[in-house]
Design an enzyme around this catalytic site. Structure first.
Site, PDB file in Angstrom:
ATOM      1  N   GLN B 112       0.833  -1.191   0.000  1.00  0.00           N
ATOM      2  CA  GLN B 112       0.000   0.000   0.000  1.00  0.00           C
ATOM      3  C   GLN B 112       0.873   1.249   0.000  1.00  0.00           C
ATOM      4  O   GLN B 112       1.632   1.479   0.942  1.00  0.00           O
ATOM      5  CB  GLN B 112      -0.899  -0.033   1.238  1.00  0.00           C
ATOM      6  CG  GLN B 112      -1.773   1.182   1.402  1.00  0.00           C
ATOM      7  CD  GLN B 112      -2.397   1.220   2.784  1.00  0.00           C
ATOM      8  OE1 GLN B 112      -3.235   0.409   3.124  1.00  0.00           O
ATOM      9  NE2 GLN B 112      -1.979   2.166   3.596  1.00  0.00           N
ATOM     10  N   SER B 115       1.025   6.550   2.745  1.00  0.00           N
ATOM     11  CA  SER B 115       1.676   7.553   3.598  1.00  0.00           C
ATOM     12  C   SER B 115       2.923   8.114   2.945  1.00  0.00           C
ATOM     13  O   SER B 115       3.605   7.430   2.179  1.00  0.00           O
ATOM     14  CB  SER B 115       2.079   6.930   4.932  1.00  0.00           C
ATOM     15  OG  SER B 115       0.943   6.538   5.651  1.00  0.00           O
ATOM     16  N   SER B 147       4.719  -1.721   4.283  1.00  0.00           N
ATOM     17  CA  SER B 147       5.057  -3.101   4.607  1.00  0.00           C
ATOM     18  C   SER B 147       4.883  -3.952   3.357  1.00  0.00           C
ATOM     19  O   SER B 147       4.055  -3.645   2.498  1.00  0.00           O
ATOM     20  CB  SER B 147       4.202  -3.621   5.762  1.00  0.00           C
ATOM     21  OG  SER B 147       2.857  -3.417   5.502  1.00  0.00           O
ATOM     22  N   GLU B 230      -8.781  -1.878   5.998  1.00  0.00           N
ATOM     23  CA  GLU B 230      -7.582  -2.061   6.818  1.00  0.00           C
ATOM     24  C   GLU B 230      -7.935  -2.106   8.294  1.00  0.00           C
ATOM     25  O   GLU B 230      -7.483  -2.966   9.032  1.00  0.00           O
ATOM     26  CB  GLU B 230      -6.587  -0.915   6.562  1.00  0.00           C
ATOM     27  CG  GLU B 230      -5.357  -1.000   7.453  1.00  0.00           C
ATOM     28  CD  GLU B 230      -4.296   0.050   7.135  1.00  0.00           C
ATOM     29  OE1 GLU B 230      -4.662   1.128   6.633  1.00  0.00           O
ATOM     30  OE2 GLU B 230      -3.124  -0.215   7.404  1.00  0.00           O
ATOM     31  N   GLU B 364      -5.510   8.980  17.712  1.00  0.00           N
ATOM     32  CA  GLU B 364      -6.126  10.313  17.738  1.00  0.00           C
ATOM     33  C   GLU B 364      -7.043  10.507  16.530  1.00  0.00           C
ATOM     34  O   GLU B 364      -8.151  11.039  16.652  1.00  0.00           O
ATOM     35  CB  GLU B 364      -5.036  11.392  17.762  1.00  0.00           C
ATOM     36  CG  GLU B 364      -4.287  11.491  19.084  1.00  0.00           C
ATOM     37  CD  GLU B 364      -3.348  10.318  19.357  1.00  0.00           C
ATOM     38  OE1 GLU B 364      -2.949   9.628  18.401  1.00  0.00           O
ATOM     39  OE2 GLU B 364      -3.031  10.084  20.535  1.00  0.00           O
TER      40      GLU B 364
END
Lengths: 430, 394
Positions: B112, B115, B147, B230, B364
């Site tokens: 994936q 990020s 990953s 996910e 958060e």
């Protein structure tokens, strides 16, 4: 039901894991109950009731019994009840908890009913002289499956039939704080047998003497189930109106479930169960009470969160809704998470009681330990996040706070239930 | 809807025609997929029968009983857990036919590419640029926390195709061929000493337009489907029998070593044990909801809870271990194919668990999601609304 059947057939529930979802019947019961309580147990009504002479709302209780069969939910159909299981009883309790409804559902329809169902079953030959020894030395079960319990003795069945429509309300005369065995007392009796009076033997009456403090749901009760010390220990049925019985209401932390002290001064009682049967009845009653109270706590916590969220969406400070501040919304999100967990714990406990699962003692201890904390946390957050208005008498937040804190101490504190788990799951102390 | 018995019959008929011992493992799995017996809840023609998800266990049990080769459940978690649902929801018919079988069999591993160093919680602000030259897209940028990238044939790539519009609107979703020129994978060593993750550098890598998933400019919508799967996967992956989670080794150590017991540790152990077990029940309830076809928002809750519990339990385990907690098993830089908490020292579990509240959405951000999407609370006032991505302060 067919969904559940399909899942079971498909083996999707590993190792026969109990179904934790709400059935259509449970949802329908909760909806009907919510609608009725919405009309008759609004926060202002509940608050006013706590300040009145009659803190229990008998009219509401009669309506719940007549319209929804709540008084006899756990009572078998053959004895005039609804023949429901602890799953439905828990669903009803969740809704009652969300209103802090001042009715003796927990004490009469759950605790006393569970005691009678467990007591009636093993006593052979009705309520006659107690057998010398217990019929069998099997370990105490928290409850017999309500649907499949053996037929109660005639007297117990008669009593259950009177309770089923709300005509008679019964309370178990033990302090509300009492934890179920094995961690709690094996037989929580503070009353003892006194000497017989003339004619007692012929009429099958025993005399009870002693005091029981801090009893829940006894104020509106017409009859009491009284555990009495002796050899063997016995459970007696006592008429609240009899000579020698007196009660005194307490200024209770939670006035939506006002406690009272009970005095027995040579009060006449008739035998319900003795020996192992009596112990089993009281243990089953308290375990059922703890499990169903956990469901009440879930409902209360959810109500506190709902109130808080709706207030945080409306209330503006610094020119924006206070619910937009992450410092506050994260606290509400955390509560939502805790409530999701608490709900799973309470559902599991009710499911285990319903099916007579051997994991029931663990399930009940976990549910009561966890749900107690979540309800208290939710009520405390409700007060805090409402700010000043949450600290007033007029706002209902305090009703929930008081009930939540009182309930967390009732039927065993979280710590006491975790201590019970230590024994049940082999995590011994130092 | 198919009944369990019908699924059983189909498996038996399939096995009668395909001797598990005769075919190669890959051929057998390909044939199983083509027969619709891979993930039975998927549509016919795409490895499924359009059956209830609950019937998967029935099919699996029949194959197990016949000693047929199965898929390695630990292989290709991102492919099966995230790429497949995303492609099923947003991929073209051709893309579904091309990719889903390799995903299920594990022949093609996926990773994936979301990020970036400058776009973590604020994923929609990502800067990797994909510019069209007519038939293909030229991609340049840097991805991180990837990953399986070193094992992957394909990457789920979210890239910016239009810097001139609001940040969410300028994104497009692609499948990136990890073997293409201009794709470079480097290990990213984490605080545990090993490198489960990678950095991926994209330097004018070319992606054919046929590998775009969903319309241009709708990458955010597609990415959200991936992210929701996910979180559901992260939540689902952790439920087994009682004490099967991280509390297991702690409870075992407590029972085995009475000399470690103190009253304070006992109280905390019981509280953690209760929470771990209640969280397991909540996971079971969530799974039952999914099986009944009524997924709830509780998946986000489960991820939050397991992150916190893993951290608290592993921290507790260190204290219980006392002097042994001062040791670490191995600081050697490795690239494990799969990450596991078990088989390592308590100090590894303690360190690795710190990542649980960061990976796959920080705790958060998850609280924001619960507060805003589940509870309906208003969002914080934002400075990036209505501003083209290229004009955002950075």
């Amino acid at each position: 039901m067919s969904e559940v059947g399909e899942r079971l057939a498909a083996g999707a529930q590993a190792e026969g894991f109990p179904d934790l979802l709400y059935s259509d019947a449970e949802r329908a019961l909760a909806d009907a109950l919510r609608s009725l309580l919405g009309d008759r147990a609004a926060p202002a009504t509940v608050l006013a009731r706590t300040e009145s002479a009659q803190t229990y709302d008998d009219g509401l209780w009669q309506a719940l019994a007549a319209d929804l069969g709540l008084a006899g939910l756990l009572i078998p159909e053959r004895d005039g009840g609804a023949g429901a299981s602890y799953r439905e009883a828990a669903a009803a309790a969740e809704t009652l908890g969300s209103f802090a409804a001042p009715v003796p559902y927990l004490g009469s329809a759950v605790v006393a009913t569970a005691a009678l169902l467990a007591a009636g079953a093993p006593v052979r030959g009705g309520l006659g002289p107690p057998p010398q020894a217990a019929p069998s030395a099997q370990p105490a079960q928290p409850a017999e499956p309500a649907g499949s319990s053996p037929r109660a003795s005639t007297e117990a069945a008669d009593l259950l039939r009177k309770m089923a429509d709300g005509g008679v309300t019964v309370a178990l005369a033990v302090p509300f704080a009492t934890q179920p065995a094995p961690r709690g007392p094996a037989f929580p009796a503070t009353v003892r047998l006194a000497g017989p009076r003339h004619g007692d033997t012929d009429s099958g009456v025993s005399r009870l003497r002693g005091t029981v403090t801090g009893v829940a749901d006894a104020l509106p009760a017409g009859l009491l189930l009284v555990p009495a010390d002796g050899v063997p220990e016995c459970l007696y049925l006592v008429d609240m109106a009899a000579d020698g019985v007196s009660k005194a209401p307490l200024a209770s932390l939670d006035m939506t479930r006002q406690l009272c002290d009970l005095w027995f001064d040579d009060a006449p009682g008739t035998l319900v169960a003795s020996g192992q049967a009596a112990k089993r009845a009281v243990t089953a009653a308290l375990a059922a009470g703890a499990a169903i109270l956990a469901a009440e706590q879930v409902g209360l916590a959810q109500r506190c969160l709902d109130m808080t969220v709706s207030y945080a969406r409306e209330r503006r400070q610094f020119a924006r809704p206070i619910g937009s501040f992450q410092a506050l919304k994260h606290r509400m999100a955390d509560l939502w998470v805790e409530i999701a967990l608490a709900r799973a714990a309470a559902r599991y406990a009710a499911a285990c009681l319903s099916s007579g699962d051997p994991d029931a003692p663990v399930a009940v201890a976990m549910a009561k330990a966890y749900c107690s904390q979540v309800a208290v946390h939710a009520a405390q957050e409700c007060v805090q996040l409402h700010g000043g208005i949450g600290f007033t008498w007029e706002h209902p937040a305090h009703l929930y706070l008081k009930r939540a804190k009182a309930d967390s101490l009732a039927l065993g504190t979280p710590d006491a239930h975790r201590a019970a788990l230590a024994g049940l799951v082999n995590l011994p102390g130092p | 809807m198919l009944k369990p018995e019908q699924v059983r019959e189909r498996v038996r008929a399939f096995l009668a025609e395909h001797d598990p011992a005769a075919a190669s493992r890959q051929d057998f799995l390909n044939a199983r997929f083509d027969a619709g017996l891979a993930w039975v809840h998927y549509p016919e023609g795409l490895g499924g029968l359009g059956a209830s998800r609950a019937l998967q266990a029935v099919a699996d049990a029949e194959f197990d009983a016949a000693d047929a080769p199965g898929i390695d459940p630990d292989r290709n978690p991102i492919g099966r857990g995230m790429a497949a649902p995303t492609i099923l929801a947003y991929g073209s018919d051709e893309q579904q036919r091309r990719w889903l079988r390799g995903i299920w069999t594990g022949e093609e591993v996926w990773c994936q590419l979301f990020s970036e160093p400058g776009a973590g919680s604020d994923l929609a602000a990502l800067a990797t640029r994909a510019a069209s030259d007519g038939e293909s897209w030229v991609v340049t940028g840097q991805k991180v926390w990837t990953s399986q990238a070193h094992l992957a044939r394909w990457g789920l790539l979210l890239a910016r195709t239009d810097p001139g519009v609001e940040k969410h609107a300028g994104l497009t979703y692609f499948a990136c061929d990890m073997t293409a020129p201009g794709v470079e994978v480097r290990p990213l060593r984490q605080l545990t000493g090993e490198a489960e993750f990678n950095e991926v550098f994209l330097t004018e890598a070319r992606i054919p337009d046929s590998d775009r998933i969903g319309p241009v400019g709708e990458g955010w919508k597609v990415a959200n489907a991936t992210l929701m799967s996910e979180r559901v996967n992260i939540a689902n992956a952790r439920s087994g029998p009682r004490e099967s989670g991280m509390i297991g080794p702690v409870a075992a150590a407590w029972r085995a070593r009475p000399e470690l017991r103190t009253p304070g540790l006992h109280d905390r152990l019981l509280a953690l044990w209760t929470e771990a077990e209640v969280a397991r029940l909540a996971g079971e309830m969530l799974r039952q909801q999914l099986a009944a076809g009524k997924p709830g928002p509780e998946g986000s809750a489960a991820k939050l809870v397991f992150a916190r519990l893993n951290q608290e339990i592993s921290a507790y385990e260190m204290e219980l271990a006392a002097a042994d907690g001062l040791r670490y098993d191995d600081w050697t830089m490795r690239r494990p194919e799969r990450s596991s908490f078990f088989g390592r020292s308590p100090s590894f579990r303690y360190l690795r668990a710190r990542g649980n509240s960061i990976e796959g959405g920080t705790s958060e951000i998850l609280r924001n999601i619960i507060a805003e999407r589940v509870l309906g609370l208003p969002s914080e006032p934002r400075q990036d609304k209505g501003v083209p991505w290229k004009d955002l302060p950075r």
